[in-house]
Design a protein around this motif. Sequence first.
Motif, PDB file in Angstrom:
ATOM      1  N   UNK A  32       0.834  -1.205   0.000  1.00 40.64           N
ATOM      2  CA  UNK A  32       0.000   0.000   0.000  1.00 40.64           C
ATOM      3  C   UNK A  32       0.868   1.254   0.000  1.00 40.64           C
ATOM      4  N   UNK A  33       1.865   1.285   0.867  1.00 39.12           N
ATOM      5  CA  UNK A  33       2.750   2.446   0.912  1.00 39.12           C
ATOM      6  C   UNK A  33       3.505   2.617  -0.410  1.00 39.12           C
ATOM      7  N   UNK A  34       3.948   1.530  -0.980  1.00 37.17           N
ATOM      8  CA  UNK A  34       4.656   1.585  -2.255  1.00 37.17           C
ATOM      9  C   UNK A  34       3.747   2.120  -3.360  1.00 37.17           C
TER      10      UNK A  34
ATOM     11  N   UNK B  56       9.575  -5.614  -1.680  1.00 38.24           N
ATOM     12  CA  UNK B  56       8.986  -4.285  -1.817  1.00 38.24           C
ATOM     13  C   UNK B  56       9.962  -3.173  -1.458  1.00 38.24           C
ATOM     14  N   UNK B  57      10.842  -3.412  -0.518  1.00 39.62           N
ATOM     15  CA  UNK B  57      11.717  -2.347  -0.015  1.00 39.62           C
ATOM     16  C   UNK B  57      12.580  -1.701  -1.107  1.00 39.62           C
ATOM     17  N   UNK B  58      13.058  -2.424  -2.134  1.00 39.90           N
ATOM     18  CA  UNK B  58      13.802  -1.735  -3.204  1.00 39.90           C
ATOM     19  C   UNK B  58      12.926  -0.718  -3.942  1.00 39.90           C
TER      20      UNK B  58
ATOM     21  N   UNK C 139      13.481   3.229  -4.335  1.00 42.96           N
ATOM     22  CA  UNK C 139      13.486   3.774  -5.687  1.00 42.96           C
ATOM     23  C   UNK C 139      12.537   4.973  -5.783  1.00 42.96           C
ATOM     24  N   UNK C 140      11.359   4.850  -5.206  1.00 43.16           N
ATOM     25  CA  UNK C 140      10.402   5.964  -5.211  1.00 43.16           C
ATOM     26  C   UNK C 140      10.967   7.172  -4.478  1.00 43.16           C
TER      27      UNK C 140
END
Length: 79
Positions: A12-14, A48-50, A54-55
């Motif tokens: 969701x955050x991504x 997801x963390x990459x 990146x964002x």
Amino acid sequence: YDKSNTLTNFIIHNNLAYVYNELNKYDRTISLLENFLKEDKSSIHIKIIPDIHNSLGIAYYNLGNYTCSIEHTRKSIFF
């Protein structure tokens, strides 16, 4: 049940960060993700963390903060 450490919460955050970047709301991306990363997490979802870093790299770059952009790009590559 702690929902902050679930894969769904990371996704969701991504996704929110992606939308903010697409709408050129880079300050919102930074605020959302920096606060999210500061939370104490018992697990990090490596898939997801990459994308999160990146964002952040994209947002910082577009605001002219190249040092932070490079830092988050490196973290994205690391993960």
